[in-house]
Design a protein around this motif. Structure first.
Motif, PDB file in Angstrom:
ATOM      1  N   LEU A  34       0.817  -1.208   0.000  1.00  0.00           N
ATOM      2  CA  LEU A  34       0.000   0.000   0.000  1.00  0.00           C
ATOM      3  C   LEU A  34       0.857   1.267   0.000  1.00  0.00           C
ATOM      4  N   PHE A  35       1.838   1.346   0.892  1.00  0.00           N
ATOM      5  CA  PHE A  35       2.638   2.563   1.027  1.00  0.00           C
ATOM      6  C   PHE A  35       3.623   2.776  -0.109  1.00  0.00           C
ATOM      7  N   PHE A  36       4.284   1.699  -0.548  1.00  0.00           N
ATOM      8  CA  PHE A  36       5.334   1.850  -1.543  1.00  0.00           C
ATOM      9  C   PHE A  36       4.871   1.554  -2.966  1.00  0.00           C
ATOM     10  N   GLY A  37       3.686   0.991  -3.131  1.00  0.00           N
ATOM     11  CA  GLY A  37       3.152   0.730  -4.458  1.00  0.00           C
ATOM     12  C   GLY A  37       3.938  -0.318  -5.229  1.00  0.00           C
ATOM     13  N   VAL A  38       4.419  -1.351  -4.542  1.00  0.00           N
ATOM     14  CA  VAL A  38       5.179  -2.421  -5.188  1.00  0.00           C
ATOM     15  C   VAL A  38       4.486  -3.749  -4.936  1.00  0.00           C
ATOM     16  N   LYS A  39       4.855  -4.762  -5.704  1.00  0.00           N
ATOM     17  CA  LYS A  39       4.314  -6.101  -5.524  1.00  0.00           C
ATOM     18  C   LYS A  39       5.330  -6.944  -4.759  1.00  0.00           C
ATOM     19  N   VAL A  40       4.942  -7.443  -3.595  1.00  0.00           N
ATOM     20  CA  VAL A  40       5.809  -8.270  -2.761  1.00  0.00           C
ATOM     21  C   VAL A  40       5.679  -9.716  -3.211  1.00  0.00           C
ATOM     22  N   ILE A  41       6.824 -10.364  -3.526  1.00  0.00           N
ATOM     23  CA  ILE A  41       6.764 -11.761  -3.963  1.00  0.00           C
ATOM     24  C   ILE A  41       7.272 -12.728  -2.893  1.00  0.00           C
ATOM     25  N   ALA A  42       8.071 -12.250  -1.921  1.00  0.00           N
ATOM     26  CA  ALA A  42       8.559 -13.127  -0.857  1.00  0.00           C
ATOM     27  C   ALA A  42       8.877 -12.297   0.383  1.00  0.00           C
ATOM     28  N   MET A  43       8.756 -12.938   1.547  1.00  0.00           N
ATOM     29  CA  MET A  43       9.068 -12.277   2.816  1.00  0.00           C
ATOM     30  C   MET A  43       9.787 -13.275   3.712  1.00  0.00           C
ATOM     31  N   THR A  71      11.226  -9.224  -0.566  1.00  0.00           N
ATOM     32  CA  THR A  71      11.638  -9.294  -1.963  1.00  0.00           C
ATOM     33  C   THR A  71      10.499  -8.752  -2.806  1.00  0.00           C
ATOM     34  N   GLN A  72      10.807  -7.761  -3.636  1.00  0.00           N
ATOM     35  CA  GLN A  72       9.767  -7.194  -4.492  1.00  0.00           C
ATOM     36  C   GLN A  72       9.953  -7.642  -5.918  1.00  0.00           C
ATOM     37  N   LYS A  73       8.882  -7.508  -6.687  1.00  0.00           N
ATOM     38  CA  LYS A  73       8.891  -7.882  -8.096  1.00  0.00           C
ATOM     39  C   LYS A  73       9.844  -6.953  -8.849  1.00  0.00           C
ATOM     40  N   PRO A  74      10.690  -7.478  -9.747  1.00  0.00           N
ATOM     41  CA  PRO A  74      11.606  -6.604 -10.497  1.00  0.00           C
ATOM     42  C   PRO A  74      10.857  -5.553 -11.298  1.00  0.00           C
TER      43      PRO A  74
END
Length: 75
Positions: A34-43, A71-74
């Protein structure tokens, strides 16, 4: 968090955060997206113990906390 390991992980699209100990993985994933506008693929996460602190004759400690490697989506 700026450590040797976290700086190395920046090249792999992995970012390191200290979060509250009681937070759940799904809550953290939701707020990061929500805050950074990225897609998280792993934690990945681990709990770090608090440190012992002394103030004169009184011995206390700091609170333990959780560190997340996200880890975010490239792109």
């Amino acid at each position: 968090v700026f450590t040797d390991k976290s700086i190395r992980l920046l090249g792999k699209n992995q970012y390191t955060f200290n979060v509250e100990s009681g937070s759940t993985r799904t809550e953290i994933k939701h707020w990061v997206e929500l805050f950074f506008g990225v897609k998280v693929i792993a934690m990945n996460s681990h709990r770090l113990p608090g440190k012992v602190k002394r103030m004169g004759p009184i011995l206390g400690h700091t609170m333990h906390y959780r560190r997340m490697i996200i880890t975010q989506k490239p792109g």
